[in-house]
Design an enzyme around this catalytic site. Structure first.
Site, PDB file in Angstrom:
ATOM      1  CG  LEU A  87      28.080 -46.242 -11.059  1.00  0.00           C
ATOM      2  CD1 LEU A  87      27.767 -45.256  -9.946  1.00  0.00           C
ATOM      3  CD2 LEU A  87      26.804 -46.948 -11.499  1.00  0.00           C
ATOM      4  CG  ASN A 104      26.953 -54.298 -16.286  1.00  0.00           C
ATOM      5  OD1 ASN A 104      27.580 -53.976 -15.280  1.00  0.00           O
ATOM      6  ND2 ASN A 104      25.755 -53.785 -16.559  1.00  0.00           N
ATOM      7  CG  HIS A 106      21.048 -53.786 -14.634  1.00  0.00           C
ATOM      8  ND1 HIS A 106      21.532 -52.496 -14.644  1.00  0.00           N
ATOM      9  CD2 HIS A 106      19.709 -53.688 -14.479  1.00  0.00           C
ATOM     10  CE1 HIS A 106      20.522 -51.650 -14.519  1.00  0.00           C
ATOM     11  NE2 HIS A 106      19.403 -52.342 -14.412  1.00  0.00           N
TER      12      HIS A 106
HETATM   13  C1  GRF Z   1      25.184 -54.171  -7.956  1.00  0.00           C
HETATM   14  O1  GRF Z   1      23.864 -54.144  -7.499  1.00  0.00           O
HETATM   15  C2  GRF Z   1      25.215 -54.359  -9.433  1.00  0.00           C
HETATM   16  O2  GRF Z   1      24.116 -55.022  -9.941  1.00  0.00           O
HETATM   17  C3  GRF Z   1      25.207 -52.933  -9.949  1.00  0.00           C
HETATM   18  O3  GRF Z   1      25.942 -52.221  -9.000  1.00  0.00           O
HETATM   19  C4  GRF Z   1      25.870 -52.830  -7.738  1.00  0.00           C
HETATM   20  C5  GRF Z   1      27.260 -52.977  -7.210  1.00  0.00           C
HETATM   21  O4  GRF Z   1      27.266 -53.278  -5.859  1.00  0.00           O
HETATM   22  N1  GRF Z   1      25.686 -52.866 -11.295  1.00  0.00           N
HETATM   23  P1  GRF Z   1      28.609 -53.631  -5.113  1.00  0.00           P
HETATM   24  O5  GRF Z   1      29.528 -52.432  -5.256  1.00  0.00           O
HETATM   25  O6  GRF Z   1      29.191 -54.835  -5.778  1.00  0.00           O
HETATM   26  O7  GRF Z   1      28.235 -53.886  -3.707  1.00  0.00           O
END
Ligand code: GRF
Length: 190
Positions: A87, A104, A106
């Site tokens: 983040l 990345n 998304h």
């Molecule tokens: C995912 O939905 C990804 O697209 C976004 O953050 C989320 C991460 O989920 N960038 P996780 O921690 O891998 O379960």
């Protein structure tokens, strides 16, 4: 063998999929050797213990005001970085050092629902509020702007009338888990 670092801030379900995809192959051509998080308590760090992978917790000041992280990544001989729910905005020194070698994921069909503040459930709530009939996920290279790097891969799913932000999130997550490790593998082999 190529060495991968996964950067994540939260749960790490995508990180887990990437780790099991690469680290459990008998003749691995690539391996996750480092998990990086900006949160000391992030559940993703438990994967380090579980799969015997080194972990690194970032301090905001060091991350943004020095380039110390590059030395760590060099020490681990990191070839490729996967941001999986990371983040913090990626500073330019890192983007430049790993240009075309950092991706990345998304949870929307970029360029829709991207940019600062658009993450996690906020994305799915916006998709639902707009009564979109489809959504999906995007894997893209990381550049100097939030969610604007070159798109590498997208997968789509339909949204039914009875879908809620929660069920939309589940559909998108299924796509992420299915495709993210495979796309990374293709990039590493290309
Ligand atoms: C995912 O939905 C990804 O697209 C976004 O953050 C989320 C991460 O989920 N960038 P996780 O921690 O891998 O379960």
């Amino acid at each position: 063998m190529k060495k991968i670092a996964v950067f994540a801030s939260g749960r790490g379900s995508n990180a887990q999929k990437i780790i099991t995809h690469f680290n459990q192959q008998a003749k691995a051509t690539a391996k996750v050797v480092l998990i990086v998080s900006n949160k000391k308590q992030a559940p993703v760090l438990d994967l380090g213990r579980k799969y015997s992978i080194s972990t690194l917790v970032l301090q905001r000041k060091t991350f943004y005001e020095t380039e110390q992280l590059l030395q760590e990544l060099t020490l681990f001989e990191i070839d490729f970085i996967a941001l999986a729910g990371f983040l913090w905005f990626v500073p330019d020194y890192l983007t430049q050092a790993y240009r075309q070698r950092m991706v990345n994921i998304h949870p929307s069909l970029l360029p829709k629902y991207g940019g600062k503040g658009m993450y996690g459930s906020k994305v799915h709530e916006a998709v639902h509020a707009n009564s979109d009939t489809e959504t999906g996920m995007t894997i893209h290279y990381v550049n100097e702007a939030y969610d604007e790097g070159q798109i590498i891969f997208q997968a789509r799913c339909a949204i039914e009338q009875q879908d809620t932000p929660t069920t939309i999130a589940k559909k998108v997550q299924r796509l992420e888990h299915e495709h993210f490790p495979k796309v990374i593998e293709q990039l590493l082999n290309s």
